[in-house]
Design an enzyme around this catalytic site. Structure first.
Site, PDB file in Angstrom:
ATOM      1  N   LYS A 189      31.956  45.073  40.511  1.00  0.00           N
ATOM      2  CA  LYS A 189      32.354  43.942  41.354  1.00  0.00           C
ATOM      3  C   LYS A 189      33.070  42.913  40.493  1.00  0.00           C
ATOM      4  O   LYS A 189      32.477  41.971  39.972  1.00  0.00           O
ATOM      5  CB  LYS A 189      31.143  43.320  42.054  1.00  0.00           C
ATOM      6  CG  LYS A 189      31.526  42.389  43.205  1.00  0.00           C
ATOM      7  CD  LYS A 189      32.277  43.143  44.285  1.00  0.00           C
ATOM      8  CE  LYS A 189      32.713  42.245  45.433  1.00  0.00           C
ATOM      9  NZ  LYS A 189      33.505  42.976  46.431  1.00  0.00           N
ATOM     10  N   SER A 385      35.309  45.732  50.788  1.00  0.00           N
ATOM     11  CA  SER A 385      34.204  44.787  50.745  1.00  0.00           C
ATOM     12  C   SER A 385      33.822  44.378  52.168  1.00  0.00           C
ATOM     13  O   SER A 385      33.385  45.208  52.952  1.00  0.00           O
ATOM     14  CB  SER A 385      34.553  43.589  49.865  1.00  0.00           C
ATOM     15  OG  SER A 385      33.386  43.067  49.263  1.00  0.00           O
TER      16      SER A 385
END
Length: 587
Positions: A189, A385
């Protein structure tokens, strides 16, 4: 005094007369703009497509041009473009397509959709000619499918391979004494990397190399098929820098000839059977959209809804263009869900993500819709996402090979501005509170260790929920989802292999799948959100924010992306995000 009143009333009368005439004129112009102009096509027409034209998911009107009767009055949405090209296949007035290949403002998956539509058009037997003075790589990708590809003798074709470059702000923040307090889950991430690193982490380099390689492989494969050149040779051309001038593009068979514009026009005239003095009847896609009716099965009672979800995911109930606000989209999904004539829903997602809470709210409404009718997701350039969060529950998910998706992870950023205000501006803060954590998240002081733990716990909890939604929606084990999550970005090709998407395909394939799942053979499309009325959109276009944003973009040029990145980081501050890691810019 009499002279004063005489002048005053004469001026007042002139003002009133001008005002009345202005109102009458404006009303007439608006009336003519709202009432559509009748457009007819001439036989032997050629449809003109410009690769530099950016396509949003839905049509974008230009009310000023509409008022002035200038082109373009509107730009078709991506699905409109695909349907226009399909309509042109059987339109006797359209003899071919002229592709102006100079610059390309669209993402890879958007280009893939339009390119596939053009390939289907070619199967009708009509011609496609492509020409450009200087073609960048994405422009050439579109042009490569044409029957004849020409470039200016003194122009060129860019063919150098792909690269992406990230901008890191850590050093700048240190100089300003701004501490970005960062919390995240998922070793890939990397959305916060620009704030906490000075270069790409190993994990980010691995994921970026993987999906960039897939996008480049798809690029070479499709060009190779169109130009009948093996991909190894194409890779060598780029790797050895063999394409430097227009003559090189001809030598290595990337183009069919080096011609000036007038020479290309002469060849098109010859193809149409026109004389040298005749003009080619070129038709823009905007004008063609006004001339034809794309509505299919008008009398059908059954409907398939298409809900276009484009832009960042945010909370609230905003109807702002290119934004997915949870309140607004819950209403749209609910309307389609409760409409008995709507037999299936196609949820078109083109989003890098955004607010995790807003994503969860939209996910919930889609789950409710799925209980009563099929829900199929069609992914655009991005469905990553939060964009994947709102997709994972679908009965079936379609993506292009060069869609960027996945990025199942979350993060939060709370800047500490105490040093910046005190040491750079001489500003200090003090206050009173009634409980120990009443000012939690205040940017004027650093977080305590316990407060950091609170926020990290929230991030961990949301990440766990995100993964559970994927487990439930994709029917995968928790261990598998955990291994392919970690905030990692995947190409559409990789996502299909991993089970994150079901099929490689575009909007048309998703619509056909939804109809099949609903067991309906005759249906018409119902699009959400509905397009604004002309006058409403005209008033919006005069808004100050739109003009300021356009002025900033024009002034900053290539640096606009950096400005946008900083602006988005500022807007994300304080809220847990499920968002694509950084602004992806592949060239």
């Amino acid at each position: 005094m009499r002279s004063f009143f005489k002048i005053f009333f004469a001026t007042l009368l002139a003002f009133v007369v001008i005002l009345i005439l202005g109102v009458i004129l404006l009303a007439g112009v608006i009336g003519s703009a709202i009432s559509p102009e009748v457009v007819t096509l001439s036989p032997n027409s050629v449809l003109v497509l410009e690769t530099s034209q950016q396509y949003n998911e839905q049509k974008v009107s230009n009310p000023v041009n509409a008022l002035l009767r200038q082109e373009p009055k509107s730009v078709p949405g991506l699905n409109d473009m695909i349907r226009l090209i399909k309509h042109a296949e059987t339109d006797d007035d359209i003899k071919g397509i002229y592709l102006k290949a100079e610059g390309n403002a669209n993402g890879f998956a958007t280009n893939e959709e339009v390119r596939n539509a053009l390939l289907r058009f070619k199967q009708s037997g009509k011609f496609v000619f492509a020409y450009g003075e200087v073609m960048d790589q994405k422009s050439y990708y579109m042009a490569s499918l044409a029957d004849r590809v020409y470039v200016h003798p003194k122009g060129g074709v860019e063919f150098s391979g792909f690269f992406t470059q990230l901008t890191f702000l850590k050093g700048t923040l240190e100089k300003l004494e701004i501490q970005p307090q960062i919390f995240y889950d998922g070793r890939f991430k990397s959305a916060t990397e620009p704030l906490r690193e000075t270069e790409m982490t190993l994990a980010n380099r691995i994921q970026t190399s993987a999906y960039l390689g897939d996008l480049y492989g798809n690029f070479l494969k499709n060009i190779g098929t169109a130009r009948k050149i093996d991909t190894a040779s194409l890779h060598r051309y780029a790797n050895e820098g063999l394409i430097q001038e227009a003559a090189d593009a001809l030598k290595y068979k990337l183009v069919d000839g080096l011609k000036y514009n007038d020479q290309v026009m002469d060849e098109i005239k010859s193809r149409l059977g026109l004389k040298g003095s005749d003009d080619v009847n070129f038709v823009s896609v905007s004008k063609y959209m006004d001339a034809v009716d794309l509505t299919e099965n008008k009398g059908a009672d059954n409907k398939v809804a298409i809900i276009y979800a484009e832009g960042n995911i945010v909370g609230g109930d905003s109807e702002k263009d290119v934004t997915i606000s949870s309140g607004h989209f819950i209403k749209l999904i609910r309307e389609a869900r409760q409409d008995k004539d709507v037999k299936a829903i196609v949820f078109r997602v083109n989003s890098p993500g955004g607010s995790a809470l807003a994503s969860e709210s939209i996910w919930r409404e889609l789950v409710l819709a799925k209980k009563s009718k099929p829900v199929v997701v069609s992914m655009g350039d991005y469905a990553a996402s939060g964009g994947y969060y709102i997709s994972c529950m679908a009965d079936s998910i379609f993506a292009q090979p060069n869609t960027l998706t996945g990025s199942i992870g979350v993060f939060a950023v709370l800047p500490n501005l105490q040093g910046f205000f005190k040491n750079k501006l001489g500003v200090t803060f003090d206050g009173v509170k009634t409980a120990q954590y009443a000012d939690l998240g205040n940017t004027s002081r650093p977080l305590t260790d316990i407060e950091k733990k609170f926020i990290q716990n929230s991030v961990d909890s949301i990440y766990s929920t995100f993964k559970s939604r994927v487990v439930e929606g994709r029917k995968l084990s928790g261990a598998v989802v955990d291994s392919i999550a970690q905030g990692r970005v995947w190409s559409g090709i990789q996502a299909k292999q991993l089970g994150l998407v079901d099929r490689i395909g575009g909007i048309n394939e998703a619509i056909a799948c939804a109809a099949k799942l609903a067991k309906v053979s005759s249906y018409r499309l119902r699009e959400y959100p509905e397009s604004d009325a002309s006058l409403s959109r005209m008033m919006k276009s005069f808004g100050a924010s739109a003009h300021v944003e356009a002025a900033v973009k024009n002034e900053l040029g290539e640096q606009y992306d950096l400005y946008r990145q900083i602006k988005e980081m500022k807007e994300m501050s304080g809220e847990i995000q499920a968002k694509l890691p950084y602004a992806v810019d592949i060239r």
